[in-house]
Structures are given as C-alpha cells and as structure tokens.
Design a protein around this motif. Structure first.
Motif, mmCIF file in Angstrom:
data_model
loop_
_atom_site.group_PDB
_atom_site.id
_atom_site.type_symbol
_atom_site.label_atom_id
_atom_site.label_comp_id
_atom_site.label_asym_id
_atom_site.label_seq_id
_atom_site.Cartn_x
_atom_site.Cartn_y
_atom_site.Cartn_z
ATOM 1 N N GLU A 190 0.827 -1.201 0.000
ATOM 2 C CA GLU A 190 0.000 0.000 0.000
ATOM 3 C C GLU A 190 0.869 1.262 0.000
ATOM 4 O O GLU A 190 1.998 1.259 0.478
ATOM 5 C CB GLU A 190 -0.908 0.031 1.237
ATOM 6 N N LEU A 191 0.299 2.333 -0.525
ATOM 7 C CA LEU A 191 0.962 3.636 -0.479
ATOM 8 C C LEU A 191 1.093 4.054 0.977
ATOM 9 O O LEU A 191 0.118 4.052 1.723
ATOM 10 C CB LEU A 191 0.128 4.664 -1.252
ATOM 11 N N GLN A 192 2.313 4.400 1.396
ATOM 12 C CA GLN A 192 2.565 4.716 2.796
ATOM 13 C C GLN A 192 2.293 6.187 3.111
ATOM 14 O O GLN A 192 2.410 7.054 2.251
ATOM 15 C CB GLN A 192 4.012 4.364 3.154
ATOM 16 N N LYS A 237 2.584 2.873 -7.559
ATOM 17 C CA LYS A 237 1.425 2.594 -6.709
ATOM 18 C C LYS A 237 0.243 3.499 -7.071
ATOM 19 O O LYS A 237 -0.916 3.066 -7.054
ATOM 20 C CB LYS A 237 1.796 2.776 -5.234
ATOM 21 N N ILE A 238 0.537 4.756 -7.386
ATOM 22 C CA ILE A 238 -0.520 5.702 -7.764
ATOM 23 C C ILE A 238 -1.162 5.278 -9.082
ATOM 24 O O ILE A 238 -2.383 5.364 -9.253
ATOM 25 C CB ILE A 238 0.046 7.130 -7.862
ATOM 26 N N ILE A 239 -0.350 4.801 -10.020
ATOM 27 C CA ILE A 239 -0.886 4.306 -11.294
ATOM 28 C C ILE A 239 -1.819 3.124 -11.043
ATOM 29 O O ILE A 239 -2.913 3.035 -11.619
ATOM 30 C CB ILE A 239 0.257 3.906 -12.246
ATOM 31 N N ASN A 254 -3.609 8.368 1.639
ATOM 32 C CA ASN A 254 -2.173 8.613 1.801
ATOM 33 C C ASN A 254 -1.552 9.365 0.629
ATOM 34 O O ASN A 254 -0.325 9.517 0.565
ATOM 35 C CB ASN A 254 -1.434 7.287 2.016
ATOM 36 N N LEU A 255 -2.381 9.832 -0.288
ATOM 37 C CA LEU A 255 -1.862 10.651 -1.383
ATOM 38 C C LEU A 255 -1.488 12.036 -0.865
ATOM 39 O O LEU A 255 -2.257 12.667 -0.140
ATOM 40 C CB LEU A 255 -2.917 10.811 -2.477
ATOM 41 N N ARG A 312 -2.100 13.913 -5.642
ATOM 42 C CA ARG A 312 -3.540 13.875 -5.916
ATOM 43 C C ARG A 312 -3.839 14.334 -7.340
ATOM 44 O O ARG A 312 -4.702 13.769 -8.020
ATOM 45 C CB ARG A 312 -4.268 14.765 -4.907
ATOM 46 N N ALA A 313 -3.130 15.374 -7.798
ATOM 47 C CA ALA A 313 -3.342 15.870 -9.157
ATOM 48 C C ALA A 313 -2.993 14.794 -10.185
ATOM 49 O O ALA A 313 -3.700 14.617 -11.183
ATOM 50 C CB ALA A 313 -2.504 17.125 -9.399
#
Length: 210
Positions: A29-31, A91-93, A111-112, A117-118
C-alpha cells in the motif's frame, strides 16, 4: 517531516529518508507521509547543497574530506528520493487503474500527498475516457470512438453554491472533482470556492468562512 508509526513528526535526516524508502519498498500500500514532505525535502536538500557550496572555498585537509562526504551524501539523497518517487508513482498508477475500473470511493487514497492527488485524478480521468470510448462501446455493439467521449461538453451546474473562505495555512495547488485547479493559496488569502470544497477545508481547520 515524516510520519511514522512511532512518532507523528520526525526531523528529516538521511537516515529517516532511507527508512521512508525502505518502508515504501516493503509495503504494497501507499505509505503515509507528512503533508509537507516535498517542501521539507526541498529545504533539506538546499541546506546540504549550501554546506557543500561553502566547503568549496576551503582547501584544508579536513574541509576537503568533509566536502567529499557531502558530495556523496547529496548523491545518495537524490537517488533515494528518485527511487521513492518511482515506487510511489507505480502505486498511484495502480490505484488509478482500480478507481477507473470500479468507479468507487472504496479505493483508499488517504495517503496521497496534495502533489500526488493531481496525478491520480488526471490518470483516472484519462483511463475513464478510454474505458467509456472503447470497451463500453464494444460491449454495446458500437464502434470505439474516443473523440466523442473527449469532446462531449459537461453540463454546467448553475446551482453550484459558492463560499468565500480565508485560509489559515499555506495550501498547495489541488484539483477539484471536475479536474479544475485551485490555488496555491498563502496564509490569510481569501478565495471563493464551491461550498463542498470550502466545507472540507473548514472541517480540516485549514480555512474559515468569511
């Protein structure tokens, strides 16, 4: 500053940056990072660069040795930051793909960072356009057509309520639901925002109604 399980705020150092990278690598997961992570990193890098630049004017044995240590450390810090960015980007992708497929808030994006976020919102928008224009049309026995999806005008919400707020802290640029950009805003700036966004900022203690 960097958020950790043991402490909410930790002074940024080479060791803490390495720990952030290690944790990001070891978890799927994104930390969570402090909201000011990028600005703190920039300050830290500038301080290291300043120390290195100042050492260039000193030629004694101790200064030469210290300068080489700073050069190596700067190089290592930049490598850590690039690796960290690459991992979080992947991870965002993946999060964007999941969101575009299920079209639900069940995908955890807490956690973004604001800057991330953009990227996330932009990727989701592009993926949804192509999903609607290709596979959804094929499943409806129609010819794929991306241009129709891209060029379709969005109906304007003439009843959208607006609130004027005053910011209590510096706010980085962020993206609204329809990919519209807001900010950046400095402390004590005032701005008119959609009520939904204004209410969130007020609830988070970042702004007040004026």
């Amino acid at each position: 500053m960097v958020d950790s399980a043991d402490s909410k705020e930790v002074v940024l150092t080479y060791e803490t940056l390495y720990e952030v990278l290690r944790r990001e690598k070891s978890k799927e997961e994104l930390q969570k990072l402090d909201k000011n992570f990028f600005s703190d990193v920039l300050t830290y890098l500038r301080e290291k660069q300043k120390a290195y630049d100042e050492s260039l004017s000193k030629n004694d044995v101790f200064s030469i040795d210290e300068r080489e240590k700073l050069r190596i450390q700067l190089s290592n810090i930049k490598r850590i930051l690039k690796d960290l960015y690459d991992i979080r980007e992947r991870k965002i992708i993946a999060l964007s793909v999941n969101r575009s497929r299920i079209n639900s808030d069940v995908v955890n994006t807490t956690n973004l960072l604001d800057e991330e976020r953009a990227l996330f919102d932009g990727l989701v928008a592009v993926l949804q356009v192509h999903r609607k224009g290709i596979i959804n049309k094929i499943l409806d026995l129609r010819k794929p057509d991306i241009s129709l999806v891209q060029d379709k005008p969005k109906p304007k919400d003439t009843n959208k309520k607006i609130k004027r707020v005053k910011f209590l802290d510096k706010i980085e640029q962020f993206v609204g639901k329809e990919l519209e950009l807001y900010g950046p805003f400095d402390k004590d700036d005032e701005a008119k925002l959609p009520s939904e966004i204004a209410d969130i900022l007020i609830k988070q203690g970042k702004a007040v109604d004026v």
